[in-house]
Design a protein around this motif. Structure first.
Motif, PDB file in Angstrom:
ATOM      1  N   SER A 125     -15.095  -3.210 -12.535  1.00 44.17           N
ATOM      2  CA  SER A 125     -14.120  -3.150 -11.440  1.00 44.17           C
ATOM      3  C   SER A 125     -12.984  -2.193 -11.784  1.00 44.17           C
ATOM      4  CB  SER A 125     -13.554  -4.537 -11.170  1.00 44.17           C
ATOM      5  OG  SER A 125     -14.600  -5.405 -10.863  1.00 44.17           O
ATOM      6  N   TYR A 126     -12.660  -2.112 -13.067  1.00 38.23           N
ATOM      7  CA  TYR A 126     -11.626  -1.170 -13.499  1.00 38.23           C
ATOM      8  C   TYR A 126     -12.031   0.263 -13.205  1.00 38.23           C
ATOM      9  CZ  TYR A 126      -7.431  -2.892 -15.722  1.00 38.23           C
ATOM     10  OH  TYR A 126      -6.175  -3.393 -15.930  1.00 38.23           O
ATOM     11  N   VAL A 181     -11.500   5.440 -10.298  1.00 43.92           N
ATOM     12  CA  VAL A 181     -11.966   6.408  -9.290  1.00 43.92           C
ATOM     13  C   VAL A 181     -10.906   6.549  -8.192  1.00 43.92           C
ATOM     14  CG1 VAL A 181     -13.710   6.834  -7.510  1.00 43.92           C
ATOM     15  CG2 VAL A 181     -14.416   6.068  -9.764  1.00 43.92           C
ATOM     16  N   LEU A 182     -10.305   5.421  -7.804  1.00 46.40           N
ATOM     17  CA  LEU A 182      -9.239   5.470  -6.787  1.00 46.40           C
ATOM     18  C   LEU A 182      -8.068   6.320  -7.283  1.00 46.40           C
ATOM     19  CD1 LEU A 182      -9.250   1.788  -5.510  1.00 46.40           C
ATOM     20  CD2 LEU A 182      -9.787   3.819  -4.162  1.00 46.40           C
ATOM     21  N   LEU A 183      -7.733   6.164  -8.542  1.00 52.03           N
ATOM     22  CA  LEU A 183      -6.633   6.963  -9.108  1.00 52.03           C
ATOM     23  C   LEU A 183      -7.010   8.445  -9.120  1.00 52.03           C
ATOM     24  CD1 LEU A 183      -5.395   4.732 -12.085  1.00 52.03           C
ATOM     25  CD2 LEU A 183      -4.433   4.938  -9.805  1.00 52.03           C
ATOM     26  N   ALA A 184      -8.292   8.726  -9.410  1.00 51.20           N
ATOM     27  CA  ALA A 184      -8.749  10.124  -9.399  1.00 51.20           C
ATOM     28  C   ALA A 184      -8.684  10.681  -7.973  1.00 51.20           C
ATOM     29  CB  ALA A 184     -10.165  10.218  -9.942  1.00 51.20           C
ATOM     30  N   LEU A 185      -9.036   9.852  -6.990  1.00 52.10           N
ATOM     31  CA  LEU A 185      -8.965  10.285  -5.594  1.00 52.10           C
ATOM     32  C   LEU A 185      -7.512  10.565  -5.193  1.00 52.10           C
ATOM     33  CD1 LEU A 185     -11.522   7.940  -3.821  1.00 52.10           C
ATOM     34  CD2 LEU A 185     -11.639  10.423  -3.982  1.00 52.10           C
ATOM     35  N   SER A 186      -6.624   9.721  -5.705  1.00 51.41           N
ATOM     36  CA  SER A 186      -5.205   9.916  -5.426  1.00 51.41           C
ATOM     37  C   SER A 186      -4.746  11.265  -5.980  1.00 51.41           C
ATOM     38  CB  SER A 186      -4.430   8.752  -6.056  1.00 51.41           C
ATOM     39  OG  SER A 186      -3.195   9.153  -6.498  1.00 51.41           O
ATOM     40  N   LEU A 187      -5.253  11.572  -7.164  1.00 49.16           N
ATOM     41  CA  LEU A 187      -4.939  12.859  -7.791  1.00 49.16           C
ATOM     42  C   LEU A 187      -5.467  14.023  -6.945  1.00 49.16           C
ATOM     43  CD1 LEU A 187      -3.504  13.446 -10.496  1.00 49.16           C
ATOM     44  CD2 LEU A 187      -5.749  13.801 -11.500  1.00 49.16           C
ATOM     45  N   PHE A 188      -6.647  13.782  -6.370  1.00 44.96           N
ATOM     46  CA  PHE A 188      -7.268  14.783  -5.496  1.00 44.96           C
ATOM     47  C   PHE A 188      -6.362  15.091  -4.309  1.00 44.96           C
ATOM     48  CE2 PHE A 188      -9.943  15.524  -1.716  1.00 44.96           C
ATOM     49  CZ  PHE A 188     -10.573  16.691  -2.099  1.00 44.96           C
ATOM     50  N   PHE A 228      -3.087   1.763  -3.491  1.00 41.00           N
ATOM     51  CA  PHE A 228      -4.279   0.941  -3.310  1.00 41.00           C
ATOM     52  C   PHE A 228      -5.010   0.750  -4.649  1.00 41.00           C
ATOM     53  CE2 PHE A 228      -8.855   0.645  -1.922  1.00 41.00           C
ATOM     54  CZ  PHE A 228      -8.769  -0.671  -1.498  1.00 41.00           C
ATOM     55  N   GLY A 229      -5.077   1.844  -5.394  1.00 44.84           N
ATOM     56  CA  GLY A 229      -5.716   1.770  -6.721  1.00 44.84           C
ATOM     57  C   GLY A 229      -4.968   0.808  -7.632  1.00 44.84           C
ATOM     58  N   LEU A 230      -3.638   0.885  -7.600  1.00 47.23           N
ATOM     59  CA  LEU A 230      -2.822  -0.021  -8.436  1.00 47.23           C
ATOM     60  C   LEU A 230      -3.029  -1.483  -8.011  1.00 47.23           C
ATOM     61  CD1 LEU A 230       0.739   1.449  -9.048  1.00 47.23           C
ATOM     62  CD2 LEU A 230      -1.146   1.237 -10.642  1.00 47.23           C
ATOM     63  N   ALA A 231      -3.033  -1.684  -6.657  1.00 46.52           N
ATOM     64  CA  ALA A 231      -3.237  -3.043  -6.139  1.00 46.52           C
ATOM     65  C   ALA A 231      -4.620  -3.557  -6.546  1.00 46.52           C
ATOM     66  CB  ALA A 231      -3.109  -3.043  -4.617  1.00 46.52           C
ATOM     67  N   TRP A 232      -5.602  -2.672  -6.502  1.00 46.14           N
ATOM     68  CA  TRP A 232      -6.971  -3.028  -6.900  1.00 46.14           C
ATOM     69  C   TRP A 232      -6.984  -3.495  -8.364  1.00 46.14           C
ATOM     70  CZ3 TRP A 232     -11.787  -3.012  -4.437  1.00 46.14           C
ATOM     71  CH2 TRP A 232     -12.880  -3.159  -5.283  1.00 46.14           C
ATOM     72  N   ILE A 233      -6.362  -2.697  -9.213  1.00 45.03           N
ATOM     73  CA  ILE A 233      -6.345  -3.008 -10.649  1.00 45.03           C
ATOM     74  C   ILE A 233      -5.602  -4.337 -10.895  1.00 45.03           C
ATOM     75  CG2 ILE A 233      -5.348  -2.265 -12.857  1.00 45.03           C
ATOM     76  CD1 ILE A 233      -6.144   0.617 -12.006  1.00 45.03           C
ATOM     77  N   ALA A 234      -4.471  -4.502 -10.193  1.00 41.89           N
ATOM     78  CA  ALA A 234      -3.712  -5.759 -10.347  1.00 41.89           C
ATOM     79  C   ALA A 234      -4.560  -6.941  -9.879  1.00 41.89           C
ATOM     80  CB  ALA A 234      -2.419  -5.688  -9.537  1.00 41.89           C
ATOM     81  N   GLY A 235      -5.268  -6.737  -8.747  1.00 40.38           N
ATOM     82  CA  GLY A 235      -6.157  -7.791  -8.226  1.00 40.38           C
ATOM     83  C   GLY A 235      -7.251  -8.138  -9.219  1.00 40.38           C
ATOM     84  N   VAL A 236      -7.812  -7.108  -9.833  1.00 42.02           N
ATOM     85  CA  VAL A 236      -8.869  -7.319 -10.839  1.00 42.02           C
ATOM     86  C   VAL A 236      -8.332  -8.165 -11.993  1.00 42.02           C
ATOM     87  CG1 VAL A 236     -10.237  -6.110 -12.610  1.00 42.02           C
ATOM     88  CG2 VAL A 236     -10.202  -5.255 -10.266  1.00 42.02           C
ATOM     89  N   GLU A 237      -7.147  -7.818 -12.465  1.00 41.55           N
ATOM     90  CA  GLU A 237      -6.541  -8.560 -13.583  1.00 41.55           C
ATOM     91  C   GLU A 237      -6.337 -10.032 -13.209  1.00 41.55           C
ATOM     92  OE1 GLU A 237      -5.981  -8.009 -16.628  1.00 41.55           O
ATOM     93  OE2 GLU A 237      -6.067  -5.857 -16.871  1.00 41.55           O
TER      94      GLU A 237
END
Lengths: 250, 225
Positions: A191-192, A197-204, A230-239
């Motif tokens: 899940s991380y 990938v979301l962070l990479a898309l953000s960079l894109f 969204f990527g940060l929220a995803w990671i926080a949700g995963v944790e």
């Protein structure tokens, strides 16, 4: 503003580059092309890169924890199998001793009822000296009724189960638990990667914002920040989810 | 001051866009590679656990077979001895040697008592699936051997399946690493394109794009496989 990373190679190319640079510097500032937006994009990119680095570290940490749990599970599996092998060996060894005792007992009984005085005397001594010693060796299978089946055979599986139950070292082992723990870490790690990938898309998107002008730049910046959040929220949700799952499992 | 050539600006934007696309592709392929790594790791672990269980089962069957077949062999020998003594007793009785005949019969009776007790202890005489159908028939030894090996065979089959899964995911993981190497080459070419002069920029961009396209196609073929 436009970036120019061209490096002069020779006189001709250097001249071309200087010309390009001069042309680039001459680009007038338009909507969304101001220094403030530029600074925001740069700051956002830096934050995204730092978050990506932290997420990569955490992902690697999870992989390491999963590896440790798997190694522990494998070690415990080997120890468990070792105990099981020893218990089976002991159970059948005891069964062999019990069998010798029971057969000798049947033999003595047949001698006792043979009607022959010599055999009866021999049987009395065998019961007194031989059977008593064999009975000691045959403990507990030949004496405990829990191990006697209705058909007269020995319940070796029951003896094995009791040996397992008595083994405190065996009870302390939990390879399945260690493997489940490893799978939790591995699922979390997977899940991380989605977060990465979301962070990479953000960079894109932020990259697009960097190279475009006007409304496209603002759109790129907003999308980049939204995808990053969204990527940060995803990671926080995963944790949070996996911490809850481990807590429930415990 | 003159405005930059639209062509130069367009190529520069294309290079930056392709660099970003290669970055995203690398992130996705890295994720896939990590997933394949995890799956191969799990399959490898399962394969090892099944191998351990199979070896434990073979060990258990070895001990059990030794006990069961040992009991049956002793029982068969004592049964033969008992029968032989019965025949001897009959022959001695016929020859008029009544004392020897009585002794032979007593010894036969003792052995018979042992045989009867051993039959009650033997798996081959207490388990309905393996016990002889008639008094003089032999137990179902072939069925016993097949049944004994069944669990170990099942575990070995599972072990083989997991070993195959491990190989499959490991190969996929290796292929993803190769794709990542290609993407690194693409990124390198795009980086050169950004730094190069206008004329060489196009060449690096085209080569980088080809490498990027090959990487994406390869990734898709690995996913489908």
């Amino acid at each position: 503003m436009a970036t120019n990373n061209n490096l002069p190679r020779d006189g001709t190319e250097g001249e071309s580059v200087s010309q390009e640079r001069a042309q680039s510097e001459a680009v007038p500032e338009r909507v969304g092309g101001g220094g403030r937006t530029e600074g925001l994009i740069a700051a956002a990119m830096a934050i995204v890169l730092i978050a990506t680095a932290v997420a990569s570290w955490r992902s690697s940490d999870l992989g390491s924890r999963a590896g440790d749990a798997e190694r522990l599970g494998m070690i415990q599996s080997i120890q468990q199998q070792d105990f099981l092998n020893l218990d089976w060996q002991l159970a059948y060894q005891e069964a062999g001793n019990a069998q010798r005792h029971l057969l000798a007992e049947a033999e003595v009984r047949a001698m006792e009822i043979s009607g022959d005085r010599g055999l009866e005397a021999q049987a009395a001594n065998q019961r007194k000296y031989v059977l008593a010693n064999l009975a000691l060796l045959a403990e507990p299978l030949s004496s405990d009724p829990a191990y006697a089946r209705a058909d007269g055979s020995l319940d070796i599986a029951q003896r094995f189960a009791d040996l397992q139950a008595q083994n405190a070292d065996l009870a302390a082992l939990d390879p399945e638990g260690a493997f489940i723990q490893a799978e939790y870490y591995q699922s979390q790690q997977r899940s991380y990667f989605v977060g990465a990938v979301l962070l990479a898309l953000s960079l894109f998107w932020l990259g697009l914002a960097e190279i475009t002008r006007g409304k496209a730049r603002i759109t790129g910046l907003v999308m980049g920040v939204l995808v990053f959040l969204f990527g940060l929220a995803w990671i926080a949700g995963v944790e949070v989810l996996w911490a809850l799952a481990r807590w429930v499992e415990a | 001051m003159t405005a930059p050539s639209p062509n130069t600006e367009r190529w520069r934007s294309v290079v930056v866009f392709l660099t970003m696309a290669a970055t995203v592709a690398a992130a996705i392929v890295a994720g896939l590679q990590a997933d394949a790594g995890i799956r191969s790791q799990v399959a490898n672990r399962e394969s090892q656990v099944y191998a351990l269980l199979a070896s434990g089962e073979i060990f258990r069957q070895g001990i059990r077979g030794d006990y069961d077949l040992g009991t049956l062999a002793d029982l068969a020998q004592e049964m033969q001895d008992s029968l032989s003594l019965e025949i001897t007793g009959l022959e001695q009785e016929a020859a008029g040697d009544l004392d020897s005949a009585a002794l032979a019969r007593q010894r036969a009776a003792i052995l018979r008592a042992r045989v009867e007790r051993a039959q009650a202890l033997s798996f081959f005489y207490t388990d309905p699936a393996h016990a002889p159908g008639e008094p003089d028939a032999l137990p179902n030894l072939e069925g016993y051997v097949e049944d004994s090996a069944a669990e170990a065979n099942r575990l070995v089959k599972l072990q083989n399946e997991q070993a195959d899964a491990y190989q499959r995911w490991s190969r996929k993981g290796d292929s993803y690493v190769a794709v990542l190497a290609l993407l690194a080459i693409a990124l390198f070419l795009f980086g050169l394109a950004q730094a190069a002069s206008v004329r060489t920029r196009r060449t690096f961009t085209v080569f980088g794009s080809v490498v990027l396209a090959v990487s994406i196609l390869w990734t898709l073929s690995i996913l489908i496989d």
